[in-house]
Write a protein that holds these residues in place. Sequence first.
Motif, PDB file in Angstrom:
ATOM      1  N   ASP A   1      49.614  40.553  49.856  1.00 50.43           N
ATOM      2  CA  ASP A   1      49.647  40.922  48.388  1.00 50.43           C
ATOM      3  C   ASP A   1      49.214  42.304  48.135  1.00 50.43           C
ATOM      4  OD1 ASP A   1      50.693  38.219  46.744  1.00 50.43           O
ATOM      5  OD2 ASP A   1      48.922  37.819  48.098  1.00 50.43           O
TER       6      ASP A   1
ATOM      7  N   CYS B   1      51.434  45.948  46.897  1.00 49.48           N
ATOM      8  CA  CYS B   1      50.678  46.958  45.901  1.00 49.48           C
ATOM      9  C   CYS B   1      50.708  48.450  46.327  1.00 49.48           C
ATOM     10  CB  CYS B   1      49.233  46.381  45.322  1.00 49.48           C
ATOM     11  SG  CYS B   1      49.356  44.615  44.523  1.00 49.48           S
TER      12      CYS B   1
ATOM     13  N   VAL C   1      47.164  44.886  38.693  1.00 51.35           N
ATOM     14  CA  VAL C   1      47.075  43.294  39.425  1.00 51.35           C
ATOM     15  C   VAL C   1      46.291  42.286  38.771  1.00 51.35           C
ATOM     16  CG1 VAL C   1      46.436  42.666  41.912  1.00 51.35           C
ATOM     17  CG2 VAL C   1      46.964  44.905  41.427  1.00 51.35           C
TER      18      VAL C   1
ATOM     19  N   ASN D   1      45.485  37.952  38.412  1.00 53.77           N
ATOM     20  CA  ASN D   1      45.940  36.624  39.526  1.00 53.77           C
ATOM     21  C   ASN D   1      46.250  35.396  38.377  1.00 53.77           C
ATOM     22  OD1 ASN D   1      45.529  34.207  41.075  1.00 53.77           O
ATOM     23  ND2 ASN D   1      44.718  35.665  42.575  1.00 53.77           N
TER      24      ASN D   1
ATOM     25  N   ILE E   1      45.683  51.521  41.926  1.00 48.69           N
ATOM     26  CA  ILE E   1      45.786  50.170  41.934  1.00 48.69           C
ATOM     27  C   ILE E   1      44.850  49.880  41.134  1.00 48.69           C
ATOM     28  CG2 ILE E   1      45.949  48.027  43.321  1.00 48.69           C
ATOM     29  CD1 ILE E   1      47.306  49.720  45.571  1.00 48.69           C
TER      30      ILE E   1
ATOM     31  N   PRO F   1      48.493  35.983  43.102  1.00 46.68           N
ATOM     32  CA  PRO F   1      48.244  37.427  42.461  1.00 46.68           C
ATOM     33  C   PRO F   1      49.749  37.870  41.735  1.00 46.68           C
ATOM     34  CG  PRO F   1      47.528  37.358  44.533  1.00 46.68           C
ATOM     35  CD  PRO F   1      47.893  35.991  44.246  1.00 46.68           C
TER      36      PRO F   1
ATOM     37  N   TYR G   1      51.643  41.483  40.026  1.00 48.51           N
ATOM     38  CA  TYR G   1      51.418  43.033  39.896  1.00 48.51           C
ATOM     39  C   TYR G   1      52.576  43.708  39.444  1.00 48.51           C
ATOM     40  CZ  TYR G   1      52.826  41.480  44.599  1.00 48.51           C
ATOM     41  OH  TYR G   1      53.396  40.741  45.582  1.00 48.51           O
TER      42      TYR G   1
ATOM     43  N   GLY H   1      54.867  39.096  42.439  1.00 45.13           N
ATOM     44  CA  GLY H   1      53.865  38.430  42.848  1.00 45.13           C
ATOM     45  C   GLY H   1      53.883  37.447  43.766  1.00 45.13           C
TER      46      GLY H   1
END
Length: 508
Positions: A148, A152, A173, A175, A294, A310, A312, A337
């Motif tokens: 993950d 990103c 990001v 979760n 990020i 996760p 994003y 994700g």
Amino acid sequence: MNDKQKKPQKLKARLPRGFVDRTAADIRAVNEMTAKIREVYEHYGFDPVETPLFEYTDALGKFLPDSDRPNEGVFSLQDDDEQWMSLRYDLTAPLARHVAENFNEIQLPYRTYRAGYVFRNEKPGPGRFRQFMQFDADTVGAPGVQADAEMCMMMADTLEALGIKRGDYVIRVNNRKVLDGVLEAIGLGGDDKAGQRLNVLRAIDKLDKFGPEGVSLLLGPGRKDESGDFTKGAGLNQEQIDKVLFFVGIKDYAESAARLAELVAGTSRGGEGVEELNFIGALVTSAGYGSDRIKIDPSVVRGLEYYTGPVYEAELTFDVTNEKGEKVVFGSVGGGGRYDGLVSRFMGQPVPATGFSIGVSRLMTALKNLGKLGASEVIEPVLVTVMDGDVEAMGRYQRMTQELRAAGIRAEMFQGNWKKFGNQLKYADRRGCPVAIIQGGDERAGGVVQIKDLIEGKRLSGEIEDNASWREARVAQETMPEADLVAKVREILAAQAEDRKRAAANGQ
């Protein structure tokens, strides 16, 4: 009785609602953009794959047939074996089917990318189409959140490769496990609370639109908008609302991580989610991706019933002017994700997966706003005009055209009604052709051609006021041996390119 046959009614040309025709400029812009995206994906070791536009409807997962015709959200038809098929609504569900069907031949982790059109059977509106392009990248068979984190980083690199500078974008990001932990911590765990949890998620998703005050109302009793329409709330009490707003209001994750861990302590998934976020944060920082690129951001809520870990989102942070003339932040151009459950539906065994999708049309709009697309202009073709229609003359015109093409010069021989020469030059002007090649009978007998610089000629025609000036400026049209055709056309095109470069440098 009138024996005359009724004149057949002319068919009306009309485009289906929610669909658009694409112009040459749009197609070239998309090709330019997707080529740069592909280059980044290939550097990361991803390989292309292509799945068909149609899938069996039950394989799509989200829109399962629940009536005689399962066309809610998707376009469906029944095959000759009475099985329902649907046009794909995204590129992820078809990938899950492809992986499951070819599981024994695929090397895991399976790292792949694909671009293509997807279709939504929804009511169209401004900026909302029934057909649009997505560009996806996925890693299947990688259980660790390092996959993950890499997604990103690849999103950030992709945006920069497209010319979007740092400060104009951020990859946010979150979760899903942390969010589930927060909901469990405020008493919304268990299957019996599923409906209320969904209402909370929908309320959080409106944070950018309504702000904390509006979301607070949607989490509690409900919200009435300016028109008087009332949206029923999730029915949380103030203590529950405060905890949810704390979570989605976190601006500096490092400062709030301890309090967040305390909030979800004792929940089945929350602690695990916090650990995963911390791990992703550490990985991207080690790789040189700071929080300006990020960022851990608990307000990201996407794929409410889809993602398992996760999530994003790629967000562009610069302002654009909307159709009302207002300055607004451009916003999301893609995201993704972890979706560990999607392939598993076909397999009966866990198959971890993560990936993201870029909205090609939306990103293209952003790049046009930044002036980052269409810079590599397309030169219209050199036009070889037709003065005589006999076989020998046509053969010579076609040979000239092929010689230009073989030299890498875009060229075409006029294919319309050649008998009105003025129409050929009008065609060249409307098309924006840079050069015209002319050879009548006299030129052919002398083995020469006339080469007309149409761009220079157009410029001079606006500047010349008398015959003397016109005679002095005849450099826009020259006669030369046929053997020098390619070299002279190259010379003219190079001079035109220099003129364009100078004009651009002078801001013209």
